[in-house]
Enzyme design. Structure first.
Site: not given
Ligand code: AMP
Length: 125
Positions: A35-36, A97, A105-106, A110, A112
């Site tokens: 993760d960025i 999420n 958000e995206v 995905h 985490h």
């Protein structure tokens, strides 16, 4: 059920090689990368290569081979980054999420994977 997938979301662009990523693992159907903006010493995102909006989309519509590959990849990521209890690691948390209440958000599914410290309560109250 109907899901609308945005092919210009940032993870789709990472999967197309248009944006760089720090890859942890790549398999036939799955990509895992750091993760960025990490929330813990270990924060890896695992994404299926297929076009799925969120967990329920993936679980409902992905072929079994992609679902198996994704989950095996998640376990392999835990082993690679040294947090899997089965391999002597100290443990981790997975989070996915979805939608407005999940504050996703995206809009590409995905998971985490977080670890590297005690993570605290499941949710802020
Ligand atoms: P979510 O709120 O579950 O959709 O989480 C999206 C996650 O993607 C956040 O933790 C972001 O920090 C992460 N993120 C956004 N852009 C990138 C990127 N280019 N590379 C890696 N992680 C990213």
């Amino acid at each position: 059920m109907s899901y609308v997938y945005d092919p210009d979301n940032i993870f789709a662009r990472i999967l197309r090689g248009e944006i760089p990523n720090k890859t942890v693992l790549e398999t036939a159907h799955t990509l895992a990368f750091h993760d960025i903006r990490p929330h813990a010493p270990v924060h890896v995102l695992v994404v299926p290569k297929g076009a799925y909006v969120n967990f329920d989309h993936f679980a409902a519509e992905a072929p079994a081979e992609e679902i198996a590959d994704f989950h095996r990849a998640c376990a392999e990521v835990c082993r690679i980054v040294g947090i899997g209890p089965g391999d002597g690691g100290q443990g981790y948390r997975t989070i996915s999420n979805a939608g407005a209440h999940g504050l996703q958000e995206v809009p590409h599914y995905h998971l985490h994977i977080l670890g590297g410290r005690v993570l605290g309560p499941l949710l802020a109250r």
